[in-house]
Design a protein around this motif. Structure first.
Motif, PDB file in Angstrom:
ATOM      1  N   GLU A 180      18.917   9.982  23.583  1.00  0.00           N
ATOM      2  CA  GLU A 180      17.821  10.008  24.536  1.00  0.00           C
ATOM      3  C   GLU A 180      17.547  11.430  25.002  1.00  0.00           C
ATOM      4  O   GLU A 180      18.389  12.310  24.884  1.00  0.00           O
ATOM      5  N   ASP A 216      13.577   7.803  24.177  1.00  0.00           N
ATOM      6  CA  ASP A 216      14.274   7.951  22.905  1.00  0.00           C
ATOM      7  C   ASP A 216      13.849   9.235  22.206  1.00  0.00           C
ATOM      8  O   ASP A 216      12.659   9.581  22.180  1.00  0.00           O
ATOM      9  N   ARG A 300      16.376  -1.585  28.046  1.00  0.00           N
ATOM     10  CA  ARG A 300      15.412  -0.505  28.223  1.00  0.00           C
ATOM     11  C   ARG A 300      14.039  -1.121  28.537  1.00  0.00           C
ATOM     12  O   ARG A 300      13.911  -2.283  28.865  1.00  0.00           O
ATOM     13  N   ARG A 433       9.141   3.342  20.550  1.00  0.00           N
ATOM     14  CA  ARG A 433      10.402   3.900  21.040  1.00  0.00           C
ATOM     15  C   ARG A 433      10.610   3.383  22.455  1.00  0.00           C
ATOM     16  O   ARG A 433       9.665   2.900  23.099  1.00  0.00           O
TER      17      ARG A 433
END
Length: 445
Positions: A180, A216, A300, A433
């Motif tokens: 990340e 990401d 996420r 992402r």
């Protein structure tokens, strides 16, 4: 470029650039339509897509409407076909039943229109009105045709039969990319007021202040997505929104589009050829609901559109937003996988020269990236030159995608470029992402 007509060289350079872009774009259109026979051109390969011959004549009709008739003030070439090629009047599923121009006639029509455009380009003044300032109308038509070329490429992916398109594989990874990237809190400039060929939904430039977040460093890969599948991600409602689970059940989703089981592994059909799913390539052909479910499974979320753009454009050292992640210069073959040079996404780490100043990779090209945002105009938005390009799509029905794909041309892709589609769509070259809010200790670092 500015909107001031400069004598001699600058205007001629702009004319030359426009002519080159028109010619380059038409070459791609010809490649996509000449690759198949007439039966394939008039066939509808999916109700989601038009017959290829409709797209061919449609790009010619838009060029006639805007450049021949409006900019050039010339007599119509084929006013009688305007309704046939009006995308708003003719739903895609109904287009095969229309009295469309047959392939030979469609090719002759677009050739005639283009000859008239080249003729009027010689005498155009780029300061006569806003529509032609800096060649905008010509750039709009180039981008429109390139967008339809990508749509036709997606149609090729859906067609049955022997492969007809070929291209070399994308480059292998040149750096290790993973994990990340922290994007610090603070304001940045989103959108543009200066890019001469930017479309209305990219305008105007405006300041957006974001809290710290983490995104990401690369798009979610096939290998990561296979873990989601293997963990029962498609069978567990808790990862899906109510609407997403309903669609998963109704559409019987169990893997990305064009995937199938191959023993204990997966295979992926790409333009008529089956190959093993490669773990380090960005996952492609997933809908927004699938992306949302994966992100929830991974703990996420999808980034907002503003978060995506700040990660792509913000240069903390210079304190400004760039045109592209790597800078203001146009994409080269070393920056991004664009323009149908390759027929699938490049593996993660293939384009280190295209990374953003913060170290986020492959934001341009490879796969369109779903964001969590619905499609709206930027603050101060003004429709130009017509409402039907953007404004009629504003609302809660569409989700924004950013960054372009391997099928997106450089003329129709930049750090401010916005795409949108229904959250159920996955015939497009779409991936994603993930992002998350920064933890207090990260934000304070």
């Amino acid at each position: 470029m500015t909107t001031t007509e400069r004598p001699g060289t600058d205007s001629e350079q702009l004319r030359s650039r426009i002519a080159a872009e028109l010619d380059r774009t038409r070459g791609r259109t010809a490649l996509l339509t000449d690759a198949v026979d007439d039966d394939d051109l008039i066939r509808q390969h999916s109700t989601l897509m038009s017959p290829l011959v409709w797209d061919l004549a449609h790009v010619g009709n838009q060029e006639e409407l805007w450049l021949v008739r409006d900019v050039g003030g010339r007599d119509p070439v084929r006013r009688d076909i305007d309704d046939l090629y009006d995308a708003f009047k003719q739903p895609r599923k109904d287009r095969p039943a229309l009295p469309l121009l047959p392939p030979a006639e469609a090719r002759a029509y677009v050739h005639t229109v283009r000859d008239k455009v080249y003729d009027l380009l010689d005498g155009i003044r780029f300061t006569d009105r806003k529509l032609v300032a800096d060649g905008f109308a010509f750039g709009m038509i180039v981008q429109h045709e390139q967008q339809h070329d990508e749509t036709m490429l997606a149609t090729h992916q859906l067609r049955a039969g022997a492969p007809v398109l070929d291209a070399p594989p994308p480059p292998e990874p040149r750096s290790r990319v993973g994990g990340e990237v922290l994007v610090p809190a603070g304001p940045f400039t989103m959108g543009t007021s200066t890019d001469p060929w930017a479309l209305d939904n990219e305008r105007p430039a405006h300041t957006v202040d974001l809290p710290a977040y983490v995104i990401d460093a690369a798009p979610v890969t096939n290998g990561q997505y296979r873990d989601f599948i293997a963990d029962g991600g498609y069978d567990e409602p808790r990862w899906w929104s109510v609407a997403g689970w309903r669609h998963r059940v109704e559409a019987e989703l169990s893997a990305p589009m064009h995937w199938r089981r191959d023993g204990d592994c997966w295979a992926y059909r790409r333009f008529g050829r089956w190959s093993p799913v490669r773990d380090d390539e960005p996952v492609v052909h997933v809908c927004w609901y699938e992306a949302e479910a994966y992100a929830a499974w991974a703990g996420r979320r999808l980034p907002t559109e503003a978060e995506w753009e700040k990660a792509a454009r913000w240069d903390p050292a210079a304190g400004r937003s760039r045109r592209y992640p790597w800078g203001d210069g146009d994409p080269t073959v070393g920056h991004a996988n664009l323009g149908q040079r390759h027929l699938w996404p490049a593996p993660v780490g293939a384009y280190p020269a295209g990374a953003s100043p913060l170290g986020v990779h492959q934001l341009i090209g490879d796969v369109w990236e779903w964001t969590s945002s619905t499609f709206r105009g930027h603050p101060g938005f003004v429709a130009f030159p017509y409402r039907e390009y953007s404004e009629v799509f504003f609302g809660d029905d569409y989700r924004v995608l950013r960054g372009g794909s391997f099928g997106t041309d450089r003329a129709a892709c930049r750090g401010t470029f916005r795409n949108w589609d229904y959250p159920i769509r996955r015939q497009i070259f779409s991936g994603f992402r993930c992002a998350r809010d920064a933890r207090p200790e990260e934000a304070a670092a």
